[in-house]
Design an enzyme around this catalytic site. Sequence first.
Site, short mmCIF file in Angstrom:
data_model
loop_
_atom_site.label_atom_id
_atom_site.label_comp_id
_atom_site.label_asym_id
_atom_site.label_seq_id
_atom_site.Cartn_x
_atom_site.Cartn_y
_atom_site.Cartn_z
N LYS A 13 21.23 17.89 24.29
CA LYS A 13 20.41 18.41 25.40
C LYS A 13 19.58 17.32 26.07
O LYS A 13 19.23 17.44 27.24
CB LYS A 13 19.49 19.51 24.88
CG LYS A 13 20.24 20.79 24.55
CD LYS A 13 19.27 21.97 24.49
CE LYS A 13 20.00 23.25 24.22
NZ LYS A 13 19.88 23.70 22.83
N HIS A 15 20.60 14.23 26.69
CA HIS A 15 21.48 13.63 27.72
C HIS A 15 21.66 14.60 28.88
O HIS A 15 21.71 14.20 30.05
CB HIS A 15 22.87 13.33 27.14
CG HIS A 15 22.86 12.30 26.05
ND1 HIS A 15 23.06 12.62 24.74
CD2 HIS A 15 22.69 10.96 26.11
CE1 HIS A 15 23.02 11.50 24.01
NE2 HIS A 15 22.79 10.49 24.81
#
Length: 251
Positions: A13, A15
């Site tokens: 999450k 990224h």
Amino acid sequence: MTVLVPTMGALHKGHQALIKRARSMSKEVVVSIFVNPLQFENTDDLRNYPRSPERDIQLATLAGATEVWMPEYEEIYPAEIKKLSAGPLGALYEGQSRPDHFDGVVTVVNRLFEIVKPESAVFGEKDFQQLAIIKAMKSKVEIIGVPTVREFDGLALSSRNVRLSEQGRVSANVIQRALAAAHLAPSVVIAQEIIDSTLATETGFKKDYAAIIDEDSFEIARDETRNKRAIIAGWIDGVRLIDNMKMGEGR
Ligand code: PAF
């Protein structure tokens, strides 16, 4: 305009937050996935680095990537590698424990910029020193930093978290506890004491460094320093974890 989100894969999450930020800026978002051998000083760490290419394509696309680029080694390093230097900042903290690490980072980021030619690139604040070093590269590419995404208990999301044992995952929470307890302290000395004493409560945490620095110079912060940030690194179960938090809002 093209916005690049450089990654080494094993997306999560954190990224996805970078990709969403990129997508909010442009319709053309390139996510690169390249596990860069030049920035690993330890061959075990490179070998064990998690890889999940199919899932990565799904997660990147869901977050708004328009291209997921997974270059081969030869595409990034076609001939003899001309290693760039990260300068003096590259020798401190992470750089002291991981010699050559930041030289490897600036070398690959420079190559990614040369090939993709983005107008902007997005990086996470979790790697705060990396972000500062990439900004100091003074390339024409606009560098955007995005705040750290955290687990339910405050642990910073990292591709390495999956390598923690069940007990290690519980112990890892000590980093966030130390940062949160210190961030409203009335002085740098007290904040440092709180961080050190909190980290010492967790025997599973092997401290590498814990310091309160001036965000711009990375020198040890003083009370009158405006932009203070605590940076912490250490190992749990042999897995290296790093985190940071802005300090000083207590005054
Ligand atoms: O932060 C990372 O994942 C890497 O250091 C980066 C910026 C993609 C360079 O390999």
